[in-house]
Design an enzyme around this catalytic site. Structure first.
Site, PDB file in Angstrom:
ATOM      1  N   GLU A 113       0.859  -1.195   0.000  1.00  0.00           N
ATOM      2  CA  GLU A 113       0.000   0.000   0.000  1.00  0.00           C
ATOM      3  C   GLU A 113       0.891   1.240   0.000  1.00  0.00           C
ATOM      4  O   GLU A 113       2.122   1.129   0.084  1.00  0.00           O
ATOM      5  CB  GLU A 113      -0.927  -0.007   1.228  1.00  0.00           C
ATOM      6  CG  GLU A 113      -1.949  -1.128   1.190  1.00  0.00           C
ATOM      7  CD  GLU A 113      -2.878  -1.127   2.390  1.00  0.00           C
ATOM      8  OE1 GLU A 113      -3.428  -0.069   2.727  1.00  0.00           O
ATOM      9  OE2 GLU A 113      -3.046  -2.194   2.999  1.00  0.00           O
ATOM     10  N   HIS A 234      -8.788   9.219   4.082  1.00  0.00           N
ATOM     11  CA  HIS A 234      -8.381   8.209   3.096  1.00  0.00           C
ATOM     12  C   HIS A 234      -8.658   8.790   1.714  1.00  0.00           C
ATOM     13  O   HIS A 234      -9.727   9.342   1.475  1.00  0.00           O
ATOM     14  CB  HIS A 234      -9.175   6.916   3.315  1.00  0.00           C
ATOM     15  CG  HIS A 234      -8.568   5.735   2.638  1.00  0.00           C
ATOM     16  ND1 HIS A 234      -8.547   5.598   1.264  1.00  0.00           N
ATOM     17  CD2 HIS A 234      -7.935   4.638   3.120  1.00  0.00           C
ATOM     18  CE1 HIS A 234      -7.931   4.466   0.953  1.00  0.00           C
ATOM     19  NE2 HIS A 234      -7.544   3.867   2.059  1.00  0.00           N
ATOM     20  N   ARG A 294      -0.699   8.641   2.417  1.00  0.00           N
ATOM     21  CA  ARG A 294      -2.078   9.128   2.357  1.00  0.00           C
ATOM     22  C   ARG A 294      -2.225  10.628   2.520  1.00  0.00           C
ATOM     23  O   ARG A 294      -3.089  11.239   1.912  1.00  0.00           O
ATOM     24  CB  ARG A 294      -2.855   8.475   3.497  1.00  0.00           C
ATOM     25  CG  ARG A 294      -3.676   7.380   3.020  1.00  0.00           C
ATOM     26  CD  ARG A 294      -4.326   6.679   4.143  1.00  0.00           C
ATOM     27  NE  ARG A 294      -4.232   5.267   3.832  1.00  0.00           N
ATOM     28  CZ  ARG A 294      -4.579   4.308   4.632  1.00  0.00           C
ATOM     29  NH1 ARG A 294      -5.031   4.595   5.827  1.00  0.00           N
ATOM     30  NH2 ARG A 294      -4.477   3.071   4.250  1.00  0.00           N
ATOM     31  N   HIS A 355     -11.018   9.096   7.982  1.00  0.00           N
ATOM     32  CA  HIS A 355     -10.746   7.658   8.072  1.00  0.00           C
ATOM     33  C   HIS A 355     -10.163   7.225   9.408  1.00  0.00           C
ATOM     34  O   HIS A 355     -10.553   6.195   9.946  1.00  0.00           O
ATOM     35  CB  HIS A 355      -9.765   7.319   6.943  1.00  0.00           C
ATOM     36  CG  HIS A 355      -9.421   5.868   6.830  1.00  0.00           C
ATOM     37  ND1 HIS A 355     -10.365   4.916   6.535  1.00  0.00           N
ATOM     38  CD2 HIS A 355      -8.242   5.210   6.949  1.00  0.00           C
ATOM     39  CE1 HIS A 355      -9.787   3.713   6.483  1.00  0.00           C
ATOM     40  NE2 HIS A 355      -8.502   3.867   6.750  1.00  0.00           N
ATOM     41  N   ARG A 397      -0.386   8.210   9.864  1.00  0.00           N
ATOM     42  CA  ARG A 397      -0.216   6.749   9.989  1.00  0.00           C
ATOM     43  C   ARG A 397       0.085   6.103   8.639  1.00  0.00           C
ATOM     44  O   ARG A 397      -0.585   6.368   7.647  1.00  0.00           O
ATOM     45  CB  ARG A 397      -1.493   6.137  10.564  1.00  0.00           C
ATOM     46  CG  ARG A 397      -1.488   4.626  10.524  1.00  0.00           C
ATOM     47  CD  ARG A 397      -2.689   4.066  11.211  1.00  0.00           C
ATOM     48  NE  ARG A 397      -3.921   4.296  10.498  1.00  0.00           N
ATOM     49  CZ  ARG A 397      -4.403   3.488   9.545  1.00  0.00           C
ATOM     50  NH1 ARG A 397      -3.740   2.408   9.157  1.00  0.00           N
ATOM     51  NH2 ARG A 397      -5.562   3.760   8.973  1.00  0.00           N
TER      52      ARG A 397
HETATM   53  P1  FAD Z   1     -12.751  -0.510  16.635  1.00  0.00           P
HETATM   54  O1  FAD Z   1     -12.479  -1.690  15.799  1.00  0.00           O
HETATM   55  O2  FAD Z   1     -13.334   0.667  15.969  1.00  0.00           O
HETATM   56  O3  FAD Z   1     -13.718  -0.941  17.809  1.00  0.00           O
HETATM   57  C1  FAD Z   1     -14.232   0.031  18.693  1.00  0.00           C
HETATM   58  C2  FAD Z   1     -15.280  -0.644  19.552  1.00  0.00           C
HETATM   59  O4  FAD Z   1     -15.675   0.193  20.628  1.00  0.00           O
HETATM   60  C3  FAD Z   1     -16.557  -0.982  18.804  1.00  0.00           C
HETATM   61  O5  FAD Z   1     -16.969  -2.253  19.213  1.00  0.00           O
HETATM   62  C4  FAD Z   1     -17.539   0.073  19.303  1.00  0.00           C
HETATM   63  O6  FAD Z   1     -18.886  -0.309  19.232  1.00  0.00           O
HETATM   64  C5  FAD Z   1     -17.086   0.205  20.735  1.00  0.00           C
HETATM   65  N1  FAD Z   1     -17.466   1.453  21.392  1.00  0.00           N
HETATM   66  C6  FAD Z   1     -17.160   2.723  21.035  1.00  0.00           C
HETATM   67  N2  FAD Z   1     -17.662   3.588  21.920  1.00  0.00           N
HETATM   68  C7  FAD Z   1     -18.299   2.860  22.871  1.00  0.00           C
HETATM   69  C8  FAD Z   1     -19.037   3.180  24.045  1.00  0.00           C
HETATM   70  N3  FAD Z   1     -19.236   4.445  24.448  1.00  0.00           N
HETATM   71  N4  FAD Z   1     -19.571   2.179  24.775  1.00  0.00           N
HETATM   72  C9  FAD Z   1     -19.430   0.884  24.393  1.00  0.00           C
HETATM   73  N5  FAD Z   1     -18.746   0.529  23.282  1.00  0.00           N
HETATM   74  C10 FAD Z   1     -18.186   1.508  22.541  1.00  0.00           C
HETATM   75  N6  FAD Z   1      -6.298  -0.370   9.506  1.00  0.00           N
HETATM   76  C11 FAD Z   1      -5.348  -1.234   9.106  1.00  0.00           C
HETATM   77  O7  FAD Z   1      -4.317  -1.377   9.773  1.00  0.00           O
HETATM   78  N7  FAD Z   1      -5.512  -1.963   7.965  1.00  0.00           N
HETATM   79  C12 FAD Z   1      -6.620  -1.854   7.185  1.00  0.00           C
HETATM   80  O8  FAD Z   1      -6.748  -2.553   6.194  1.00  0.00           O
HETATM   81  C13 FAD Z   1      -7.622  -0.933   7.572  1.00  0.00           C
HETATM   82  N8  FAD Z   1      -8.725  -0.747   6.802  1.00  0.00           N
HETATM   83  C14 FAD Z   1      -9.721   0.052   7.264  1.00  0.00           C
HETATM   84  C15 FAD Z   1     -10.902   0.159   6.531  1.00  0.00           C
HETATM   85  C16 FAD Z   1     -11.964   0.896   7.008  1.00  0.00           C
HETATM   86  C17 FAD Z   1     -13.229   1.014   6.209  1.00  0.00           C
HETATM   87  C18 FAD Z   1     -11.841   1.566   8.260  1.00  0.00           C
HETATM   88  C19 FAD Z   1     -12.984   2.359   8.814  1.00  0.00           C
HETATM   89  C20 FAD Z   1     -10.652   1.494   8.977  1.00  0.00           C
HETATM   90  C21 FAD Z   1      -9.601   0.742   8.481  1.00  0.00           C
HETATM   91  N9  FAD Z   1      -8.402   0.629   9.194  1.00  0.00           N
HETATM   92  C22 FAD Z   1      -7.427  -0.223   8.767  1.00  0.00           C
HETATM   93  C23 FAD Z   1      -8.280   1.227  10.526  1.00  0.00           C
HETATM   94  C24 FAD Z   1      -8.551   0.119  11.560  1.00  0.00           C
HETATM   95  O9  FAD Z   1      -9.578  -0.713  11.095  1.00  0.00           O
HETATM   96  C25 FAD Z   1      -8.947   0.684  12.900  1.00  0.00           C
HETATM   97  O10 FAD Z   1      -8.076   1.698  13.288  1.00  0.00           O
HETATM   98  C26 FAD Z   1      -8.900  -0.421  13.955  1.00  0.00           C
HETATM   99  O11 FAD Z   1      -9.703  -1.495  13.539  1.00  0.00           O
HETATM  100  C27 FAD Z   1      -9.381   0.114  15.283  1.00  0.00           C
HETATM  101  O12 FAD Z   1      -9.522  -0.973  16.158  1.00  0.00           O
HETATM  102  P2  FAD Z   1     -10.021  -0.698  17.631  1.00  0.00           P
HETATM  103  O13 FAD Z   1     -10.128  -2.025  18.284  1.00  0.00           O
HETATM  104  O14 FAD Z   1      -9.192   0.335  18.248  1.00  0.00           O
HETATM  105  O15 FAD Z   1     -11.465  -0.033  17.430  1.00  0.00           O
HETATM  106  C1  SIN Z   2      -7.074   0.415   3.020  1.00  0.00           C
HETATM  107  O1  SIN Z   2      -7.293  -0.783   2.843  1.00  0.00           O
HETATM  108  O2  SIN Z   2      -6.819   1.205   2.113  1.00  0.00           O
HETATM  109  C2  SIN Z   2      -7.108   0.935   4.417  1.00  0.00           C
HETATM  110  C3  SIN Z   2      -5.875   0.528   5.098  1.00  0.00           C
HETATM  111  C4  SIN Z   2      -5.620   1.319   6.337  1.00  0.00           C
HETATM  112  O3  SIN Z   2      -6.420   2.146   6.761  1.00  0.00           O
HETATM  113  O4  SIN Z   2      -4.545   1.113   6.894  1.00  0.00           O
END
Ligand code: FAD
Ligand code: SIN
Length: 534
Positions: A113, A234, A294, A355, A397
């Site tokens: 990427e 993004h 990005r 994003h 990032r």
């Molecule tokens: P999340 O996975 O967002 O989980 C947060 C959790 O907290 C959820 O369950 C939510 O419901 C809960 N929550 C929030 N507030 C509360 C509350 N007040 N009370 C109770 N529960 C709550 N990163 C990469 O490294 N590679 C990728 O390929 C990539 N692709 C992406 C594609 C998309 C479309 C998106 C949106 C992001 C992408 N990212 C990627 C970024 C990455 O997915 C996220 O940064 C990462 O998954 C965050 O993980 P997390 O566990 O911190 O939070």
């Molecule tokens: C993507 O697949 O382009 C998202 C990857 C990321 O947020 O790191």
């Protein structure tokens, strides 16, 4: 044994829950919707990881790319640690049951990427997050030491002693959205794993749960919040009239897709034999073209859209083999088909969308939250995943480093809690104050205020900023905050008001941090600063 309370069921929360539960700790996990509703579940491109930490040149390469993307603002020791830990954590994910794509020879198939100098991204086609979330959820749901509470929205953290954040955190008040009651839930350690805040902007790749709740709750108890100005947009979210922006993974550009503006696309159409990646009108501000980091690509698109008045640029894949692309990116191909678009044939209308939240709750190497007043740790409060600011990402990032940072810090924090049992909290916790509060009868003003917030963030706190517009945003958000707080104080909590209150606060923190900066770095770009330099 300590009772650990985890808020959030993305990669960070679930990974930590499993590690702690396997070590015999009792874990309660709250999540505001269904367990799978998270950014993790929507991750596409993959997880960047060098599997063999003795491979010094590969490790050095990943470290160097991360530091370069972070524009000189990363904490190098954190980057080194995370990159070196990657192999071990991937092994953990495999043992939990995550399946990454392999070649016919049984090796992991690696993707590339923007900003990566080599192929190092493990993936599950274009739905890596769905696969990770599936495996973690399956394991957590069946674990005897884990109790999951879905539809439970954390509202605020409970301090051990009222107005004494230095004494620590011992639980949360949370809205049970099925009964409408506010529960008091105790935890000797509270791990915020609440993800990001993309919902502050109307054009976002994030799911509806991403409303910055963790940052807002922690800020209200005196925790240090930093680097909020660094909001990652993004570059390639699909722009279809009336539809939410759907991410088109950067890994597609890693396989040869190219960004062109309208002029460039028209030129290329005259002579399609030429590879568009080599053309001078390829849309980018850097020699790496569509594969630059990005911040650079999103800014180049944003500027081009402002100059041309168009609503999108084109992501072209016509020069690539359609059937191969459909096999590699089946989820995207399927989504495009619903709009009558074919991968490998039609140009895709894309533009930037909010994003990723680079800033967040400042934590140390064990995920311990720090006080804003003196940088001391807050007993009992931890943050992991996107809600945390570890120093890994600096000012921008690197792609696919988020899942990696989340899983490594979930592990770091769990190990710390296994080694250092948090102080237990025997006394009874205070209940939620609900006397004299009314049921919120009018939802109209809340919906209206959310639209105002979204528009303010879009127009005043977007990719390109100006001091006057940031200050306008701060004024507007402060007024919204006063009005929302008045409703908040008088009404029983609902999800709408809890989230709105949090989003307005987080929006103000983003605007204030941006307004205080005098230097453009990574994702923070203020046009006034450029003109001062010139
Ligand atoms: P999340 O996975 O967002 O989980 C947060 C959790 O907290 C959820 O369950 C939510 O419901 C809960 N929550 C929030 N507030 C509360 C509350 N007040 N009370 C109770 N529960 C709550 N990163 C990469 O490294 N590679 C990728 O390929 C990539 N692709 C992406 C594609 C998309 C479309 C998106 C949106 C992001 C992408 N990212 C990627 C970024 C990455 O997915 C996220 O940064 C990462 O998954 C965050 O993980 P997390 O566990 O911190 O939070
Ligand atoms: C993507 O697949 O382009 C998202 C990857 C990321 O947020 O790191």
């Amino acid at each position: 044994m300590p009772r650990v309370l985890i808020i959030g069921t993305g990669i960070a929360g679930l990974f930590a829950a499993l590690r702690l539960a396997n070590a015999g700790q009792t874990v309660t996990v709250l999540t505001k919707q269904r367990p799978k509703d998270s950014s993790t579940n929507w991750a596409q491109g993959g997880i960047a990881a060098i599997l063999d930490k003795t491979n010094v040149s590969e490790i050095d390469g990943h470290v160097a790319d991360t530091l370069r993307a972070g524009d000189g603002m990363c904490d190098k020791s954190v980057v080194q640690m995370v990159v070196e830990e990657a192999g071990g954590r991937i092994q953990d994910l495999l043992e939990i049951g995550v399946k990454f794509e392999k070649t016919p020879h049984g090796e992991f198939q690696l993707a590339k990427e923007g900003g990566h100098s080599s192929r190092r991204i493990l993936h599950a086609k274009d739905a890596t997050g769905r696969e990770i979330e599936r495996a973690l959820n399956d394991a957590a749901q069946h674990h005897p030491n884990i109790s999951m509470k879905p539809n439970t929205l954390a509202i605020d953290l409970i301090q051990r002693e009222h107005k004494s954040p230095e004494k620590g955190i011992c639980g949360v008040w949370a809205l049970d959205q099925d009964s409408g009651n506010v529960e008091t839930i105790a935890g000797d350690a509270v791990l915020l794993a609440t993800g990001g805040a993309g919902q502050l902007w109307d054009k976002t790749t994030n799911p509806s749960v991403a409303t910055g709740d963790g940052v807002a709750m922690a800020y209200r108890t005196g925790a240090c919040i930093e680097n909020m100005a660094y909001v990652q947009f993004h570059p390639t979210a699909l722009r279809m009239e009336g539809e939410r922006p759907f991410l088109i993974t950067e890994a597609l550009r890693g396989e040869g897709a190219v960004l062109l503006d309208h002029e460039g696309y028209a030129e290329w159409c005259k002579d399609k034999k030429q590879d568009p990646a080599g053309l001078s009108f390829t849309l980018s501000a850097s020699k790496e073209g569509s594969m630059a980091t990005r911040d650079i690509v999103a800014r180049a698109i944003d500027q081009r859209l402002a100059e041309t008045g168009k609503s999108h640029v084109w992501l072209v894949t016509q020069h690539l083999e359609s059937e191969r692309l459909k096999l590699r990116f089946p989820m995207i191909a399927e989504r495009l088909e619903t709009y009558g678009l074919t991968l490998g044939k039609d140009p895709l209308p894309v533009g930037p969308a909010a994003h990723y939240m680079v800033g967040g709750l400042k934590v140390d190497i064990h995920g311990r939250a720090l006080l804003a007043s003196n940088n001391q740790t807050i007993p009992g409060l931890f943050a992991i995943g996107e809600v945390a600011c570890t120093g890994m990402h600096g000012a921008n990032r690197l792609a696919s480093n988020s899942l990696l940072e989340a899983v490594v810090f979930a592990h770091q924090t769990s190990e710390y809690l296994i080694e250092n049992h948090p102080q237990s909290n025997p006394q009874e916790l205070p209940g939620w104050r609900s006397d004299g509060l009314d049921t919120l009868s009018e939802h109209g003003p809340i919906a209206h205020d959310r639209t105002t917030l979204n528009q303010t963030m879009r127009f005043e706190v977007g990719i390109s900023r100006k001091y006057s517009r940031l200050q306008r945003a701060i004024r507007r958000l402060s007024l919204l905050e006063q009005e929302t707080n008045a409703i908040w104080k008088a009404s029983l909590p609902t999800r709408e008001i809890v989230e709105l209150r949090n989003m307005i606060l987080v929006g103000r923190l983003v605007a204030e941090d941006a307004n205080e900066r005098t230097e453009n770095k990574g994702l923070h770009y203020n046009k006034d600063i450029i003109s001062i330099d010139e």
